[in-house]
Design a protein around this motif. Sequence first.
Motif, PDB file in Angstrom:
ATOM      1  N   THR A   1       0.705 -80.377 -23.903  1.00  0.00           N
ATOM      2  CA  THR A   1       0.908 -80.556 -25.335  1.00  0.00           C
ATOM      3  C   THR A   1      -0.393 -81.059 -25.950  1.00  0.00           C
ATOM      4  OG1 THR A   1       1.643 -82.850 -25.071  1.00  0.00           O
ATOM      5  CG2 THR A   1       3.332 -81.123 -24.988  1.00  0.00           C
TER       6      THR A   1
ATOM      7  N   MET B   1       6.275 -85.839 -38.303  1.00  0.00           N
ATOM      8  CA  MET B   1       6.065 -85.932 -36.860  1.00  0.00           C
ATOM      9  C   MET B   1       7.359 -86.399 -36.223  1.00  0.00           C
ATOM     10  SD  MET B   1       2.414 -87.373 -35.478  1.00  0.00           S
ATOM     11  CE  MET B   1       2.314 -88.857 -36.473  1.00  0.00           C
ATOM     12  N   LYS B   2       7.620 -85.890 -35.026  1.00  0.00           N
ATOM     13  CA  LYS B   2       8.739 -86.385 -34.249  1.00  0.00           C
ATOM     14  C   LYS B   2       8.407 -87.775 -33.704  1.00  0.00           C
ATOM     15  CE  LYS B   2       9.952 -81.718 -32.706  1.00  0.00           C
ATOM     16  NZ  LYS B   2      10.062 -80.818 -31.522  1.00  0.00           N
TER      17      LYS B   2
ATOM     18  N   SER C   1       8.534 -88.844 -30.673  1.00  0.00           N
ATOM     19  CA  SER C   1       7.723 -88.757 -29.460  1.00  0.00           C
ATOM     20  C   SER C   1       6.272 -88.418 -29.786  1.00  0.00           C
ATOM     21  CB  SER C   1       8.306 -87.718 -28.508  1.00  0.00           C
ATOM     22  OG  SER C   1       8.351 -86.438 -29.121  1.00  0.00           O
ATOM     23  N   GLU C   2       6.064 -87.541 -30.760  1.00  0.00           N
ATOM     24  CA  GLU C   2       4.702 -87.185 -31.177  1.00  0.00           C
ATOM     25  C   GLU C   2       4.000 -88.395 -31.790  1.00  0.00           C
ATOM     26  OE1 GLU C   2       5.667 -82.502 -32.292  1.00  0.00           O
ATOM     27  OE2 GLU C   2       5.769 -84.057 -33.840  1.00  0.00           O
ATOM     28  N   TYR C   3       4.720 -89.105 -32.587  1.00  0.00           N
ATOM     29  CA  TYR C   3       4.176 -90.311 -33.222  1.00  0.00           C
ATOM     30  C   TYR C   3       3.815 -91.366 -32.174  1.00  0.00           C
ATOM     31  CZ  TYR C   3       4.493 -94.880 -35.584  1.00  0.00           C
ATOM     32  OH  TYR C   3       4.263 -96.159 -36.018  1.00  0.00           O
TER      33      TYR C   3
ATOM     34  N   SER D   1       3.009 -91.327 -28.954  1.00  0.00           N
ATOM     35  CA  SER D   1       1.835 -91.107 -28.111  1.00  0.00           C
ATOM     36  C   SER D   1       0.534 -91.206 -28.904  1.00  0.00           C
ATOM     37  CB  SER D   1       1.934 -89.751 -27.414  1.00  0.00           C
ATOM     38  OG  SER D   1       2.011 -88.696 -28.348  1.00  0.00           O
ATOM     39  N   ARG D   2       0.517 -90.658 -30.110  1.00  0.00           N
ATOM     40  CA  ARG D   2      -0.700 -90.673 -30.920  1.00  0.00           C
ATOM     41  C   ARG D   2      -0.974 -92.057 -31.495  1.00  0.00           C
ATOM     42  NH1 ARG D   2       1.679 -86.182 -30.294  1.00  0.00           N
ATOM     43  NH2 ARG D   2       0.588 -84.173 -30.270  1.00  0.00           N
TER      44      ARG D   2
ATOM     45  N   ASP E   1      -3.318 -84.478 -34.816  1.00  0.00           N
ATOM     46  CA  ASP E   1      -4.223 -84.286 -33.684  1.00  0.00           C
ATOM     47  C   ASP E   1      -5.675 -84.205 -34.138  1.00  0.00           C
ATOM     48  OD1 ASP E   1      -2.141 -84.316 -31.913  1.00  0.00           O
ATOM     49  OD2 ASP E   1      -1.945 -82.141 -31.795  1.00  0.00           O
TER      50      ASP E   1
ATOM     51  N   TYR F   1      -1.289 -88.525 -22.672  1.00  0.00           N
ATOM     52  CA  TYR F   1      -0.582 -87.522 -23.457  1.00  0.00           C
ATOM     53  C   TYR F   1       0.165 -86.580 -22.512  1.00  0.00           C
ATOM     54  CZ  TYR F   1      -2.980 -88.719 -27.825  1.00  0.00           C
ATOM     55  OH  TYR F   1      -3.431 -89.357 -28.953  1.00  0.00           O
TER      56      TYR F   1
ATOM     57  N   VAL G   1       1.842 -82.185 -37.128  1.00  0.00           N
ATOM     58  CA  VAL G   1       1.304 -82.760 -35.899  1.00  0.00           C
ATOM     59  C   VAL G   1      -0.108 -82.260 -35.598  1.00  0.00           C
ATOM     60  CG1 VAL G   1       2.255 -81.002 -34.339  1.00  0.00           C
ATOM     61  CG2 VAL G   1       1.886 -83.342 -33.511  1.00  0.00           C
ATOM     62  N   TYR G   2      -0.452 -81.045 -36.065  1.00  0.00           N
ATOM     63  CA  TYR G   2      -1.796 -80.545 -35.821  1.00  0.00           C
ATOM     64  C   TYR G   2      -2.829 -81.310 -36.644  1.00  0.00           C
ATOM     65  CZ  TYR G   2       0.787 -76.796 -33.602  1.00  0.00           C
ATOM     66  OH  TYR G   2       1.635 -76.087 -32.790  1.00  0.00           O
TER      67      TYR G   2
END
Length: 585
Positions: A205, A127-128, A130-132, A134-135, A46, A201, A42-43
């Motif tokens: 986080t 990536m989870k 939820s992470e996916y 939003s990005r 980002d 976001y 995830v980093y």
Amino acid sequence: MKKLTILFLSAACFCTVLSSCKKMLDVMPGDELDQSQMYRNVYDADAAVIGIYGKFQGLAERYILLNELRADMLNYTENADENLRQLSSHSVAEDNPYASPRPFYEVILNCNDVLKNFDIMLKDKKMKESEYASRYADITCLRSFLYLQLGIHYGEIPYVTSPLESVEAVKDAKNYPKLSFDALLDTLIKATEALTYKDEYPSGTSPNINVDGYPTVKWFINKKVLLGDLNLWKGNYVQAATYYRQVMETAANNSNDATMYTMYKLGWDSNGDMDHYISYGRISDAQSLVWNTQWRIMYEQAANSKGYEREWVWAIPFDSKFKPENPFVKLFSPIGGKYLVKPSQEAFDNWNSQQQLGNTSAPAVPGLPYDARGILTCQNINGQPVVMKYLWNYLNWSTMLPVDMLKRNSTWFLFKQTHLHMRFAEAANRAGKHLLAWGLFNNGIAGAYPAPTSDVTNYHNTLFEPYPFNFDARNSGSSGIPYYRASWYRNIGIRRRANLVNYAIAPGADSTLAIESGLINETALEDAYEGTRWPDLLRVALRRNDPSFLAEKVYQKLKKDNVPGAEAARAKLMDKSGWYLPFKF
């Protein structure tokens, strides 16, 4: 894409403004990255997001010039080259670099590559969900914003959602036929509405963090504002207003009363600050205009200040220590810059045709006939008119001399709460809610629905209207029965915040058209040089099927500034085909 190998380096440039974000930038130095070190977690995702925004920053100069120089409030100076002169006079040649869509497509294709890799990361469980979500939504919305800009300036454009080896491939008409602007809007609305995540976001986080005083959440496009804009262009007025209303009430449940009443609500702060009033030390005395507080401060205040938080919806910082370089000193400043563009006489005439509020109690004093926002937006430096909005962190407000010749910090101002209120009002007006629209850009909701007595139960509100037009601005006063302090009671309206009289509608005038014209003009007065002017003029001209709405304003700019070809520009703009730039890579 081959150029994606430097994407993470752009991330470093953009994120180093914050002097931190180590986990997001744990990448190899050099010109290229090994594929194994990209999109690992995830980093890295980002870092890719920040890298896209770093590249987007490179469009800031082009964004301002296309959206302002083509309209009526900005003109070129004697220092400008032929390319800028062509933009202003609507005589753009195919080889004019400002007319090329290539820079937009370069960022779009980077977006496409990142989105493809996000899909792969989700599939590979890097990536989870939820992470996916939003990005993916963020980059998709930024891409939609870029396509909207292309539609505004070129009319018909290719719509590409696949990664390509080269930007040259966009020119392949067989694989990527051009969409009309109207069809493009349908496509963008469908793609953006389909996103499962439409909020900011999540707080705390990455990439929504606070580092060294920078609230990074302001960097990223507001998805609901974008959806509001797309629907406004398309004519889906209730849907547009619905999205805008959701953003207007971002802080509706905030535990801090001042934030709850003022953030994106254009409300006043009981502490007397952070609400960006235009104020005077003495009533109607131009010499007592308060310079170092309120309205002007919003263009230089720190990103971690309450005023900044409550005013700006989307703003991206430029820091003098890092690339990309702030383009605004070069564009606007005669000191340390190239001074290429300047405010038009038409803009000054507009500000100077307004009327300030006076003192109605004895002794009555009439307000002065000018709008102080003009003074706080533009200044005369050594006999030259200068746009100051982007220079207040560079030139001292009292001396007009550089604070530090090497310190050229600024901000790309993309969207503030007055944009939000004007766009909501534009949608509300077209949805038939004329009085509400009028109140939002004049003296507020309560001002539009005054109460004849202290009982405001049935006044100061539009609760009889369906959402999103049901506002409660009731305020009974300390002795009112029943007692009310409703959530919108501090809403003051845009012209009241600027200390101006209400916009008057001529007797017998068509309410829809009169209020719409007033709204568009108020946006010019309030949000000048923030990249909204050409889109505003174009949107209304398209809606009304009235080329003169746009053509006459540009003509008056060129005529008053003695620019050759004013008549030719007006004649060109009276034909819709003349509204768009040549699409030439």
